[in-house]
Design a protein around this motif. Structure first.
Motif, PDB file in Angstrom:
ATOM      1  N   LEU A 108       0.856  -1.190   0.000  1.00 21.34           N
ATOM      2  CA  LEU A 108       0.000   0.000   0.000  1.00 21.34           C
ATOM      3  C   LEU A 108       0.893   1.241   0.000  1.00 21.34           C
ATOM      4  CD1 LEU A 108      -2.266  -1.275   2.890  1.00 21.34           C
ATOM      5  CD2 LEU A 108      -2.942  -1.191   0.500  1.00 21.34           C
ATOM      6  N   PRO A 109       0.441   2.305  -0.626  1.00 26.79           N
ATOM      7  CA  PRO A 109       1.290   3.507  -0.684  1.00 26.79           C
ATOM      8  C   PRO A 109       1.218   4.319   0.609  1.00 26.79           C
ATOM      9  CG  PRO A 109      -0.720   3.847  -1.938  1.00 26.79           C
ATOM     10  CD  PRO A 109      -0.810   2.473  -1.374  1.00 26.79           C
ATOM     11  N   ILE A 110       1.451   3.694   1.736  1.00 27.63           N
ATOM     12  CA  ILE A 110       1.416   4.400   3.030  1.00 27.63           C
ATOM     13  C   ILE A 110       2.784   4.246   3.696  1.00 27.63           C
ATOM     14  CG2 ILE A 110       0.289   4.595   5.270  1.00 27.63           C
ATOM     15  CD1 ILE A 110      -2.165   3.224   3.971  1.00 27.63           C
ATOM     16  N   GLY A 111       3.285   5.330   4.273  1.00 27.03           N
ATOM     17  CA  GLY A 111       4.588   5.305   4.910  1.00 27.03           C
ATOM     18  C   GLY A 111       5.584   6.049   4.061  1.00 27.03           C
ATOM     19  N   PRO A 112       6.868   6.129   4.396  1.00 31.43           N
ATOM     20  CA  PRO A 112       7.479   5.485   5.564  1.00 31.43           C
ATOM     21  C   PRO A 112       7.211   6.269   6.842  1.00 31.43           C
ATOM     22  CG  PRO A 112       9.114   6.738   4.339  1.00 31.43           C
ATOM     23  CD  PRO A 112       7.824   6.909   3.612  1.00 31.43           C
ATOM     24  N   GLY A 113       7.873   5.883   7.914  1.00 26.13           N
ATOM     25  CA  GLY A 113       7.681   6.535   9.193  1.00 26.13           C
ATOM     26  C   GLY A 113       6.961   5.599  10.147  1.00 26.13           C
ATOM     27  N   LEU A 114       6.383   6.213  11.161  1.00 20.63           N
ATOM     28  CA  LEU A 114       5.736   5.413  12.200  1.00 20.63           C
ATOM     29  C   LEU A 114       4.550   4.634  11.642  1.00 20.63           C
ATOM     30  CD1 LEU A 114       5.740   4.736  15.195  1.00 20.63           C
ATOM     31  CD2 LEU A 114       4.342   6.749  15.601  1.00 20.63           C
ATOM     32  N   PHE A 115       3.885   5.219  10.622  1.00 19.36           N
ATOM     33  CA  PHE A 115       2.696   4.564  10.076  1.00 19.36           C
ATOM     34  C   PHE A 115       3.038   3.692   8.861  1.00 19.36           C
ATOM     35  CE2 PHE A 115       1.215   8.364  12.303  1.00 19.36           C
ATOM     36  CZ  PHE A 115       0.400   7.746  13.248  1.00 19.36           C
ATOM     37  N   ASP A 116       4.285   3.322   8.776  1.00 22.08           N
ATOM     38  CA  ASP A 116       4.732   2.436   7.707  1.00 22.08           C
ATOM     39  C   ASP A 116       3.949   1.132   7.797  1.00 22.08           C
ATOM     40  OD1 ASP A 116       6.262   0.736   6.006  1.00 22.08           O
ATOM     41  OD2 ASP A 116       7.935   2.138   6.214  1.00 22.08           O
ATOM     42  N   GLN A 117       3.567   0.619   6.629  1.00 23.89           N
ATOM     43  CA  GLN A 117       2.758  -0.606   6.628  1.00 23.89           C
ATOM     44  C   GLN A 117       3.498  -1.799   7.238  1.00 23.89           C
ATOM     45  OE1 GLN A 117       1.910  -1.847   2.655  1.00 23.89           O
ATOM     46  NE2 GLN A 117       3.965  -1.453   1.943  1.00 23.89           N
ATOM     47  N   GLN A 118       4.828  -1.772   7.192  1.00 26.99           N
ATOM     48  CA  GLN A 118       5.553  -2.912   7.743  1.00 26.99           C
ATOM     49  C   GLN A 118       5.297  -3.077   9.235  1.00 26.99           C
ATOM     50  OE1 GLN A 118       9.846  -2.774   7.753  1.00 26.99           O
ATOM     51  NE2 GLN A 118       9.880  -0.550   7.932  1.00 26.99           N
ATOM     52  N   PHE A 119       4.858  -1.961   9.899  1.00 29.37           N
ATOM     53  CA  PHE A 119       4.559  -2.050  11.331  1.00 29.37           C
ATOM     54  C   PHE A 119       3.097  -2.423  11.583  1.00 29.37           C
ATOM     55  CE2 PHE A 119       8.000   1.343  11.389  1.00 29.37           C
ATOM     56  CZ  PHE A 119       9.004   0.428  11.642  1.00 29.37           C
ATOM     57  N   TRP A 120       2.179  -1.726  10.919  1.00 28.86           N
ATOM     58  CA  TRP A 120       0.779  -1.950  11.293  1.00 28.86           C
ATOM     59  C   TRP A 120       0.119  -3.140  10.596  1.00 28.86           C
ATOM     60  CZ3 TRP A 120      -2.609  -1.554   7.314  1.00 28.86           C
ATOM     61  CH2 TRP A 120      -2.319  -0.694   6.259  1.00 28.86           C
ATOM     62  N   LEU A 121       0.665  -3.555   9.440  1.00 24.92           N
ATOM     63  CA  LEU A 121       0.032  -4.699   8.750  1.00 24.92           C
ATOM     64  C   LEU A 121       0.011  -5.963   9.616  1.00 24.92           C
ATOM     65  CD1 LEU A 121       0.885  -4.837   4.928  1.00 24.92           C
ATOM     66  CD2 LEU A 121      -1.347  -5.029   6.017  1.00 24.92           C
ATOM     67  N   PRO A 122       1.143  -6.362  10.234  1.00 21.56           N
ATOM     68  CA  PRO A 122       1.095  -7.566  11.069  1.00 21.56           C
ATOM     69  C   PRO A 122       0.146  -7.416  12.255  1.00 21.56           C
ATOM     70  CG  PRO A 122       3.378  -6.885  10.689  1.00 21.56           C
ATOM     71  CD  PRO A 122       2.503  -5.793  10.167  1.00 21.56           C
ATOM     72  N   MET A 123       0.086  -6.163  12.803  1.00 23.14           N
ATOM     73  CA  MET A 123      -0.809  -5.960  13.958  1.00 23.14           C
ATOM     74  C   MET A 123      -2.266  -6.101  13.546  1.00 23.14           C
ATOM     75  SD  MET A 123       0.941  -2.814  15.988  1.00 23.14           S
ATOM     76  CE  MET A 123       2.483  -2.200  15.385  1.00 23.14           C
ATOM     77  N   VAL A 124      -2.608  -5.521  12.393  1.00 24.01           N
ATOM     78  CA  VAL A 124      -3.991  -5.643  11.893  1.00 24.01           C
ATOM     79  C   VAL A 124      -4.313  -7.113  11.615  1.00 24.01           C
ATOM     80  CG1 VAL A 124      -5.490  -5.100   9.922  1.00 24.01           C
ATOM     81  CG2 VAL A 124      -4.114  -3.303  10.967  1.00 24.01           C
ATOM     82  N   ALA A 125      -3.350  -7.818  10.998  1.00 25.38           N
ATOM     83  CA  ALA A 125      -3.574  -9.239  10.684  1.00 25.38           C
ATOM     84  C   ALA A 125      -3.791 -10.039  11.958  1.00 25.38           C
ATOM     85  CB  ALA A 125      -2.365  -9.788   9.919  1.00 25.38           C
ATOM     86  N   CYS A 126      -3.029  -9.710  12.994  1.00 24.21           N
ATOM     87  CA  CYS A 126      -3.147 -10.436  14.259  1.00 24.21           C
ATOM     88  C   CYS A 126      -4.514 -10.161  14.905  1.00 24.21           C
ATOM     89  CB  CYS A 126      -2.005  -9.995  15.187  1.00 24.21           C
ATOM     90  SG  CYS A 126      -1.946 -10.897  16.717  1.00 24.21           S
ATOM     91  N   ALA A 127      -4.912  -8.875  14.912  1.00 23.49           N
ATOM     92  CA  ALA A 127      -6.213  -8.520  15.505  1.00 23.49           C
ATOM     93  C   ALA A 127      -7.345  -9.189  14.734  1.00 23.49           C
ATOM     94  CB  ALA A 127      -6.377  -7.002  15.494  1.00 23.49           C
ATOM     95  N   ALA A 128      -7.252  -9.151  13.396  1.00 25.34           N
ATOM     96  CA  ALA A 128      -8.315  -9.755  12.579  1.00 25.34           C
ATOM     97  C   ALA A 128      -8.383 -11.261  12.824  1.00 25.34           C
ATOM     98  CB  ALA A 128      -8.051  -9.465  11.097  1.00 25.34           C
ATOM     99  N   THR A 129      -7.233 -11.885  12.977  1.00 28.11           N
ATOM    100  CA  THR A 129      -7.212 -13.339  13.182  1.00 28.11           C
ATOM    101  C   THR A 129      -7.846 -13.712  14.516  1.00 28.11           C
ATOM    102  OG1 THR A 129      -5.206 -13.503  11.873  1.00 28.11           O
ATOM    103  CG2 THR A 129      -5.693 -15.352  13.313  1.00 28.11           C
ATOM    104  N   ILE A 130      -7.486 -12.983  15.571  1.00 27.34           N
ATOM    105  CA  ILE A 130      -8.004 -13.358  16.889  1.00 27.34           C
ATOM    106  C   ILE A 130      -9.516 -13.111  16.953  1.00 27.34           C
ATOM    107  CG2 ILE A 130      -7.537 -11.187  18.158  1.00 27.34           C
ATOM    108  CD1 ILE A 130      -6.703 -14.610  19.522  1.00 27.34           C
ATOM    109  N   VAL A 131      -9.969 -12.004  16.333  1.00 33.58           N
ATOM    110  CA  VAL A 131     -11.418 -11.735  16.312  1.00 33.58           C
ATOM    111  C   VAL A 131     -12.131 -12.804  15.473  1.00 33.58           C
ATOM    112  CG1 VAL A 131     -13.175 -10.125  15.462  1.00 33.58           C
ATOM    113  CG2 VAL A 131     -11.198  -9.255  16.705  1.00 33.58           C
ATOM    114  N   GLY A 132     -11.541 -13.133  14.331  1.00 36.64           N
ATOM    115  CA  GLY A 132     -12.135 -14.142  13.446  1.00 36.64           C
ATOM    116  C   GLY A 132     -12.229 -15.498  14.114  1.00 36.64           C
ATOM    117  N   LEU A 133     -11.154 -15.884  14.825  1.00 35.82           N
ATOM    118  CA  LEU A 133     -11.173 -17.189  15.485  1.00 35.82           C
ATOM    119  C   LEU A 133     -12.198 -17.220  16.613  1.00 35.82           C
ATOM    120  CD1 LEU A 133      -7.402 -18.234  15.694  1.00 35.82           C
ATOM    121  CD2 LEU A 133      -9.201 -19.250  14.302  1.00 35.82           C
TER     122      LEU A 133
END
Lengths: 285, 398
Positions: free
Chosen positions: A124-149
């Motif tokens: 995604l064309p977001i970042g760099p910096g604190l809001f870089d996708q490399q940081f928030w993508l895994p967190m979003v994936a983790c939250a989505a997985t735990i909610v989904g499960l």
């Protein structure tokens, strides 16, 4: 410094937590601790880079293809390495069969992909910096997985069937539940979660065959800390591990950062062998 | 006349004895090709190097044979692909020395394979030239027939240290490695060397190559006042993270070290191409452009011949091709000048002085089988790759 510890720590922790959940989903369905969990994570990065960067697929198609490949790998794991040894679980033959299969996946990746780390495309064309996708993508994936499960296990019939075979597969079979098909579905789900971890974490960790053993170990730590079979425990354990590892990286650095992680891991297991969220096993006397 | 079985057996035995004692050997030896055993890694993880070297080797053999061979004898290159696997290198070496009875060996071409195969080649009494950097691979007492036509690891580290201390004039140096055997061994070897040159090592550390965040390491280096960073690793991921993080910190400290710093794999992992500024990997003077963009005359003439031969250069490095070209020529010169027995070949090599290779100038003595000159190991500008060669790093003359 604090920003770097939190951003990298939580992102890495989310990847570890997802691999921990991968272990748990396979364990719940079969009582087998499969060493292919880290390899599915590694393949998430490698296949994502292959589909999107090398084959030129659109991001969404590459993402779905990667998860589908993870599901297929999960099914193959169940058929080849778990089903044949289920009758003799007490001999722990699955350690050999799943470890051997994991090593085969790793070697095949090294031969066919590369032994060098490869870049992972920006999604995604977001970042760099604190809001870089490399940081928030895994967190979003983790939250989505735990909610989904949580939704799957608590709100759907098939989820309750998963829980039933996890609780007592003999009783579940006696009730007429298709234990084998549910186990295959669990392994496919585990494959999807593992590749999701690798895919979302690959910009940070690169598409590299050597990530397999690393994820196998660091994904196991949250399971041991959080308690075997507890997905919430794995998330808490994974995030704590990521933050602690990154803090140690800043405070002591070098090889001592890894040593610090091992020391805490051993101390926690000595103090509470069942993990923070696990229940002590009752023993009939 | 009737021939009894006993007479026939006696005749056969006599013929065999005649052959074994070598009565007819000179006649056969004069006409048979010279068999060179060759162990490149043409497939597997080390194959990019092996394929580059192979292009030079094939060109050299083709040129020698086209010119009439060595005293009328053609060179027969007997190739066994090691597949980048030390076990297969050992199998290949055994097959070449024992079944094919090669007169001399060229390779293996990387240190891991050479460490496994060199003792076996030495045991079978076959002269060997290899281009591998690990110091222990030559020892005139242990392996009297093994010679190296490439630098040692000591020379590689020495050249980088020389550049940092004497050309960049950096007194405060940070040395970092990954946790592999190569990384930690390099750190142990090169830090004392730096100190003996008068530099102060303000920071040293070994880091997990997979660690995605190297900012803490760089912050410590910066806080220690480092004027140059020397990373010792062959892991492109680790090196690119150092380069990317340095740029994101807006710190323009030079990074000086191993050849992988200038590899295509490292380049592919950089977030921006300009991050490759002030990165200086090892390379070799004969295969580098000077400040005006010229190769040394001997190398320029070689490049012309490569072009005429239609050899692809865009996907490989010039020094790999040059290195591959020098190996068979060193062997051919020994056989031409001295003969083809192991003693004759090794005897000639032991006296080689200033042999003008394309890759390097070789001098061997009975006491020293490391023929490459340390002064020919240089540092280059990582972002200057053009047709397989780099431009010398700033500060070198000529």
């Amino acid at each position: 410094m604090l920003v770097s510890i939190v951003s990298y720590g939580l992102a890495l922790g989310a990847v570890y937590a997802l691999i921990g959940i991968t272990y748990n989903v396979m364990f719940a369905a079969s009582r087998v601790f499969s060493f292919t969990a880290g390899m599915t994570g590694m393949l998430g990065g490698v296949l994502g880079a292959l589909f999107i960067d090398r084959l030129g697929m659109p991001v969404i198609v590459g993402f779905v293809a990667t998860l589908a490949a993870g599901a297929v790998l999960g099914i193959i794991t169940e058929i080849l390495t778990v089903r044949p040894v289920l009758k003799s679980l007490d001999q722990h033959l699955y350690v050999l069969s799943t470890l051997a299969f994991a090593l085969m996946i790793q070697q095949l990746t090294a031969i066919e992909w590369s032994t060098e780390p490869q870049p992972f495309p920006r999604l995604l064309p977001i970042g760099p910096g604190l809001f870089d996708q490399q940081f928030w993508l895994p967190m979003v994936a983790c939250a989505a997985t735990i909610v989904g499960l949580e939704w799957l296990y608590r709100r759907t019939l098939i989820g309750r069937a998963f829980l039933a075979i996890a609780e007592d597969n003999y009783a579940a079979r006696a009730l007429g539940l298709p234990e084998q098909r549910l186990r295959i579905a669990s392994y496919a789900l585990a494959g999807v979660i593992g590749t999701l971890a690798g895919f979302t974490g690959a910009e940070m960790m690169l598409a590299y065959f050597g990530n397999g053993p690393l994820l196998n170990f660091y994904g196991f730590v949250p399971v041991a800390l959080g308690g075997m079979g507890s997905n919430r425990g794995a998330v808490v354990g994974g995030l704590a591990l990521g933050l602690f590892q990154q803090t140690a990286n800043f405070l002591v650095g070098g090889i001592f950062a890894s040593v610090a992680v091992f020391v805490v891991f051993i101390v926690v297991l000595l103090a509470r062998p069942e993990g923070f969220a696990g229940a002590a096993t009752a023993r009939r006397v | 006349m009737k021939l009894s079985r006993r007479q026939a057996l006696k005749g056969t035995a006599a013929s065999a004895a005649t052959l074994a004692t070598g009565v007819f050997r000179p006649a056969i030896a004069q006409s048979e090709p010279i068999r060179i055993g060759y162990l490149p890694a043409l497939t597997g993880p080390s194959s990019s190097t092996g394929i580059g070297i192979n292009r030079g080797t094939e060109l050299a053999v083709k040129e020698i044979n086209a010119a009439g061979g060595i005293k009328g004898r053609q060179i027969e290159l007997i190739v066994r692909d090691t597949q980048s696997d030390p076990t297969k290198a050992v199998n290949g070496a055994t097959e070449l020395t024992r079944r094919h009875k090669v007169q001399v060996m060229w390779g293996p071409l990387n240190s891991g394979e050479a460490l496994a195969a060199t003792p076996l080649i030495a045991r079978d009494g076959v002269p060997q030239v290899h281009p591998c950097w690990v110091d222990a691979l030559t020892d005139p007492k242990k392996y009297p027939l093994a010679f190296r036509n490439a630098p040692t690891n000591q020379q590689i580290g020495g050249a980088a240290n020389h550049y940092v201390v004497h050309i960049l004039k950096a007194n405060k140096v940070a040395v970092v490695s990954d946790t592999t055997g190569y990384g930690t061994a390099s750190l142990d070897a090169y830090v004392p060397m730096l100190k003996s040159m008068g530099a102060t090592v303000v920071y040293q550390s070994s880091v997990e190559a997979n660690n995605p965040d190297v900012k803490p390491e760089l912050l410590r280096m910066q806080a220690a006042g480092a004027e140059a960073i020397m990373p010792w690793s062959v892991n492109a991921g680790f090196l690119s993270r150092l380069i990317n993080t340095r740029a994101e910190m807006e710190w323009d400290v030079p990074i000086v070290g191993q050849t992988t710093l200038g590899s295509g794999q490292t380049k592919a992992l950089l977030k921006k191409p300009e991050y490759w500024e002030k990165v200086y990997p090892n390379n070799f003077r004969n295969c580098s452009y000077d400040a005006s963009g010229q190769l040394p005359p001997r190398t320029a003439e070689f490049v012309e011949r490569i072009r005429k031969a239609g050899i692809e250069m865009s996907d490989t490095l010039l020094w790999w091709i040059a290195l591959g070209y020098d190996g068979p020529r060193l062997i051919a010169d020994a056989i031409r000048e001295a003969g083809s027995t192991p003693e004759e070949i090794a005897g000639y090599w032991n006296k080689v002085k200033g042999w003008p290779g394309v890759y390097g100038t070789i001098t061997w003595t009975p006491e020293l089988h490391d023929g490459f000159q340390g002064s020919e190991v240089v540092m280059v500008q990582a972002n200057s790759l053009k047709e397989g060669a780099f431009v010398l790093a700033p500060g070198y003359s000529g």
